[in-house]
Structure formats: structure tokens, C-alpha cells
Design a protein around this motif. Structure first.
Motif, PDB file in Angstrom:
ATOM      1  N   PRO A 180      -1.424   1.785 -12.315  1.00 50.30           N
ATOM      2  CA  PRO A 180      -1.738   0.856 -11.529  1.00 50.30           C
ATOM      3  C   PRO A 180      -3.221   0.283 -11.345  1.00 50.30           C
ATOM      4  O   PRO A 180      -3.741  -0.858 -11.107  1.00 50.30           O
ATOM      5  N   ASP A 181      -4.162   1.601 -11.682  1.00 54.53           N
ATOM      6  CA  ASP A 181      -5.608   1.118 -11.859  1.00 54.53           C
ATOM      7  C   ASP A 181      -5.751  -0.196 -12.772  1.00 54.53           C
ATOM      8  O   ASP A 181      -6.793  -1.088 -12.652  1.00 54.53           O
ATOM      9  N   LEU A 182      -5.112  -0.240 -13.962  1.00 52.94           N
ATOM     10  CA  LEU A 182      -5.219  -1.218 -14.932  1.00 52.94           C
ATOM     11  C   LEU A 182      -4.728  -2.564 -14.515  1.00 52.94           C
ATOM     12  O   LEU A 182      -5.214  -3.660 -14.966  1.00 52.94           O
ATOM     13  N   MET A 183      -3.870  -2.488 -13.611  1.00 49.32           N
ATOM     14  CA  MET A 183      -3.345  -3.862 -12.995  1.00 49.32           C
ATOM     15  C   MET A 183      -3.656  -4.143 -11.556  1.00 49.32           C
ATOM     16  O   MET A 183      -2.967  -4.986 -10.973  1.00 49.32           O
ATOM     17  N   THR A 184      -4.746  -3.488 -10.999  1.00 52.59           N
ATOM     18  CA  THR A 184      -4.853  -3.482  -9.633  1.00 52.59           C
ATOM     19  C   THR A 184      -5.124  -5.148  -9.224  1.00 52.59           C
ATOM     20  O   THR A 184      -4.439  -5.601  -8.199  1.00 52.59           O
ATOM     21  N   ALA A 221      -4.013  -7.896 -10.830  1.00 52.33           N
ATOM     22  CA  ALA A 221      -2.957  -8.555 -10.966  1.00 52.33           C
ATOM     23  C   ALA A 221      -1.860  -8.458  -9.934  1.00 52.33           C
ATOM     24  O   ALA A 221      -0.997  -9.278  -9.378  1.00 52.33           O
ATOM     25  N   LEU A 222      -1.512  -7.155  -9.661  1.00 53.08           N
ATOM     26  CA  LEU A 222      -0.900  -6.517  -8.473  1.00 53.08           C
ATOM     27  C   LEU A 222      -1.202  -7.428  -7.104  1.00 53.08           C
ATOM     28  O   LEU A 222      -0.219  -7.849  -6.167  1.00 53.08           O
ATOM     29  N   ALA A 223      -2.374  -7.214  -6.741  1.00 63.22           N
ATOM     30  CA  ALA A 223      -2.845  -7.728  -5.446  1.00 63.22           C
ATOM     31  C   ALA A 223      -2.548  -9.212  -5.306  1.00 63.22           C
ATOM     32  O   ALA A 223      -2.277  -9.500  -4.286  1.00 63.22           O
ATOM     33  N   ASP A 224      -2.358  -9.933  -6.383  1.00 65.39           N
ATOM     34  CA  ASP A 224      -2.191 -11.314  -6.335  1.00 65.39           C
ATOM     35  C   ASP A 224      -0.496 -11.725  -6.574  1.00 65.39           C
ATOM     36  O   ASP A 224      -0.512 -12.811  -6.260  1.00 65.39           O
ATOM     37  N   ARG A 225       0.053 -10.699  -6.541  1.00 60.27           N
ATOM     38  CA  ARG A 225       1.499 -10.751  -6.428  1.00 60.27           C
ATOM     39  C   ARG A 225       2.163  -9.689  -5.411  1.00 60.27           C
ATOM     40  O   ARG A 225       2.436  -8.576  -5.907  1.00 60.27           O
ATOM     41  N   PRO A 226       2.267 -10.108  -4.272  1.00 56.79           N
ATOM     42  CA  PRO A 226       2.658  -9.171  -3.171  1.00 56.79           C
ATOM     43  C   PRO A 226       4.151  -8.826  -3.266  1.00 56.79           C
ATOM     44  O   PRO A 226       4.778  -8.138  -2.700  1.00 56.79           O
ATOM     45  N   TRP A 227       4.940  -9.641  -4.000  1.00 52.42           N
ATOM     46  CA  TRP A 227       6.294  -9.473  -4.607  1.00 52.42           C
ATOM     47  C   TRP A 227       6.674  -8.293  -5.528  1.00 52.42           C
ATOM     48  O   TRP A 227       7.788  -8.089  -5.374  1.00 52.42           O
ATOM     49  N   ILE A 228       5.554  -7.767  -6.118  1.00 54.14           N
ATOM     50  CA  ILE A 228       5.837  -6.501  -6.708  1.00 54.14           C
ATOM     51  C   ILE A 228       5.091  -5.371  -6.295  1.00 54.14           C
ATOM     52  O   ILE A 228       4.164  -5.208  -5.667  1.00 54.14           O
ATOM     53  N   THR A 229       6.142  -4.487  -6.266  1.00 51.64           N
ATOM     54  CA  THR A 229       5.702  -2.944  -5.884  1.00 51.64           C
ATOM     55  C   THR A 229       5.815  -2.028  -6.751  1.00 51.64           C
ATOM     56  O   THR A 229       6.531  -1.926  -7.626  1.00 51.64           O
ATOM     57  N   PRO A 230       4.523  -1.338  -6.966  1.00 57.32           N
ATOM     58  CA  PRO A 230       4.246  -0.240  -7.952  1.00 57.32           C
ATOM     59  C   PRO A 230       5.089   1.090  -7.188  1.00 57.32           C
ATOM     60  O   PRO A 230       4.749   1.387  -5.907  1.00 57.32           O
ATOM     61  N   ILE A 231       5.583   1.732  -7.932  1.00 59.33           N
ATOM     62  CA  ILE A 231       5.964   3.144  -7.490  1.00 59.33           C
ATOM     63  C   ILE A 231       5.428   4.096  -8.600  1.00 59.33           C
ATOM     64  O   ILE A 231       5.658   3.998  -9.786  1.00 59.33           O
ATOM     65  N   VAL A 232       4.604   4.871  -7.943  1.00 61.22           N
ATOM     66  CA  VAL A 232       3.729   5.761  -8.925  1.00 61.22           C
ATOM     67  C   VAL A 232       4.280   7.300  -8.945  1.00 61.22           C
ATOM     68  O   VAL A 232       4.252   8.025  -7.800  1.00 61.22           O
ATOM     69  N   MET A 233       4.546   7.594 -10.005  1.00 59.42           N
ATOM     70  CA  MET A 233       5.198   8.970 -10.040  1.00 59.42           C
ATOM     71  C   MET A 233       4.168   9.921 -10.487  1.00 59.42           C
ATOM     72  O   MET A 233       3.072   9.479 -11.114  1.00 59.42           O
ATOM     73  N   PRO A 234       3.983  11.061 -10.181  1.00 58.76           N
ATOM     74  CA  PRO A 234       3.023  12.166 -10.434  1.00 58.76           C
ATOM     75  C   PRO A 234       2.917  12.351 -11.856  1.00 58.76           C
ATOM     76  O   PRO A 234       1.573  12.745 -12.189  1.00 58.76           O
ATOM     77  N   SER A 235       4.059  12.587 -12.621  1.00 57.31           N
ATOM     78  CA  SER A 235       3.777  12.519 -14.148  1.00 57.31           C
ATOM     79  C   SER A 235       4.916  11.680 -14.871  1.00 57.31           C
ATOM     80  O   SER A 235       5.776  11.144 -14.358  1.00 57.31           O
TER      81      SER A 235
END
Length: 281
Positions: free
Chosen positions: A172-176, A178-192
Motif C-alpha cells: 500500500p505504501d507503493l500505491m498510496t 493511486a489508491l487515494a484517487d480511487r475510493p472504490w478500491i479497498t486495500p486489505i493488508v495481511m501481517p505476512s
């Protein structure tokens, strides 16, 4: 038309024009716990109802895995049609019954080909079946990635689609931006990378109770290893093809055959198997 409307029109036209030969039943061993779905058209073309495992009650989505393999057992090809699954596999099973009741379709980043694909149902009969099940026109699109991905493709730029990116903390850091500009996309971040169960629990919390996974084989193996797959829908081709030594799973696969069908007409020699997956040792 918008690019997405053009894509939908093309996929619908392809599905309507496809020469789908019906499947013929060979064996069936289904108990009362399985969910039968279908309408008059799908039951005629599939040779009976299509079965789903019951929904899980442990906070995880019920998940199926959909694959086609060549005569040699290969599952990887630049053009999946080269594996020889045929029209019934593509339009009736892969783009149809396997996902018609799914809340979401899951794929790996390479499978979506840069976001040029959207995974949904296209044949009008399958679209009507999905609507009759009370589901939205298109499933949620879930993309799994450990390395980040470009969000320039069609999949990521259609606000009417709900998209989830299943990933790890660095991505998500790499796509921050791009994701902010697309509120219809939700990141789910796994611990590993190995904690797919964590990601699946977060998906379930977001109302996703049933998932269809379409690959690739690396993701499929991780899901099998994690005990997250209940149903395998496997089409076996009579044709040679695919990249050598690319089986669906590198270990013995444990499960029970629920349904077996055979192709007819142009798809003679093709077999379809529905396997209820046991937890892999």
C-alpha cells in the motif's frame, strides 16, 4: 460507450455467440449439505444442477477454485484457451456457474493481466440466474499481490466496480497516491504473505461469504495449503498444451469427487470434475 461498457458488450456478445455443447452426466455423489443452483437453461446445458459447498460458520468465506488442465496436467498458458477446455468450460463453468453465486472473484496480479480483465458472468441466462439469487450484477473483484501493481488498467478505473486489493504492508505504501484517487478500491493488508486466513477473515467481515478463485497456480497452492478451499471445479482437456510441469498442485490433492461430467460435440473428450476438498495434510 465507456471503456467498461464496451468491454461488457464484447464479453456478452462472445458468450451469446459461443457454440456451447451440453455436458453429459457420468457420476454424482452429493449429500444434502450441498447447495444446488441453476435455471432451466443451465440445468439443460450442464446436465443437471450445479453444486456449492455450504457456507462456512467459522468466520471464513466459502471458497472454490476453478482450473482447466491439458492432457498432460499443465495449467499455465499465455492463452488459457490453448489448454483445450472448450466452450462449455469457458462460458458455462469458468465465466458462469462457478462464480454466478459468488460475492467475489479472487485472482493473482498476473492473472488479471494488468487490469485488462474483469471477472463476471456474461451470458444473459447466467446474468439472469445471478440476479435471481439476489446478487449484484458484478462480483467484487479481489486481486492478491505481494509486490504491488499498477492501477492503470480497466479493472481499477471503473467506479461502478467494487475492488479489493489483498496485500502486505509494503505494497500500500507503493500505491498510496493511486489508491487515494480511487475510493472504490479497498486495500486489505495481511501481517505476512503466509497469513491468507487473516485476509479471508477481513473479507468475511466485509460481507463476502462466497469466493471463486481463478488463479494463478501459486495463489491456488497457498489457498489449498491454508485450508481455505472447499470446492475444486476442474476441467480436464484431451488436448496437449500449456507450459510443461505446471500442475495445479505439486502435492497429492485430497478430496472426494462430487460430480463428474463429460463433454459432447466439439468438446468430446473433455471431462469436468467437482471435488469437495479435504484439509491437506
Amino acid at each position: 460507450m465507456t471503456p467498461f461498457e464496451t468491454f461488457v458488450a464484447r464479453k456478452t456478445a462472445e458468450a451469446e455467440a459461443a457454440g456451447i455443447a451440453p455436458l453429459a452426466a457420468e457420476r454424482e455423489s452429493v449429500d444434502a449439505s450441498f447447495v444446488a443452483i441453476g435455471n432451466d437453461w443451465t440445468r439443460r446445458m450442464f446436465g443437471g444442477p450445479f453444486y456449492l459447498s455450504p457456507l462456512r460458520n467459522d468466520g471464513l468465506p466459502s471458497t472454490n477454485l476453478v482450473f482447466v488442465q491439458s492432457r498432460e496436467g499443465n495449467t499455465v498458458a499465455k492463452n488459457p484457451s490453448a489448454l483445450g477446455g472448450g466452450e462449455a468450460d469457458k462460458h458455462l463453468i469458468y465465466e458462469g456457474l462457478s462464480r454466478v453465486a459468488a460475492d467475489a472473484v479472487l485472482s493473482g496480479a498476473e492473472t488479471i493481466r494488468g487490469g485488462t480483465l474483469v471477472f463476471s458472468t456474461w451470458h444473459p441466462e447466467l446474468v439472469r440466474l445471478r440476479a435471481s439469487l439476489g446478487l449484484p450484477r458484478h462480483p467484487v473483484q479481489i486481486v492478491a499481490t505481494l509486490r504491488g501493481l499498477s492501477l492503470e488498467g480497466l479493472l481499477f478505473n471503473e467506479p461502478s466496480l467494487r475492488v479489493i486489493v489483498l496485500t502486505v504492508a509494503a505494497c500500500p505504501d507503493l500505491m498510496t497516491t493511486a489508491l487515494a484517487d480511487r475510493p472504490w478500491i479497498t486495500p486489505i493488508v495481511m501481517p505476512s504473505a503466509g497469513d491468507l486466513a487473516f485476509g479471508f477473515r477481513r473479507l468475511c467481515e466485509r460481507g463476502i461469504a462466497r469466493i471463486s478463485c481463478v488463479g494463478g497456480r501459486t495463489l491456488a497452492a497457498q489457498l489449498l495449503d491454508a485450508g481455505l478451499i472447499q470446492d475444486l471445479y476442474l476441467t480436464k482437456s484431451a488436448k496437449s498444451g500449456g507450459e510443461p510441469n505446471t500442475p495445479l498442485y505439486s502435492k497429492p490433492l485430497h478430496g472426494r469427487e462430487i460430480v463428474r461430467k463429460r463433454g459432447t460435440g466439439a468438446d468430446a473428450g473433455v471431462t469436468f470434475e467437482h471435488v469437495a476438498i479435504s484439509k491437506q495434510p
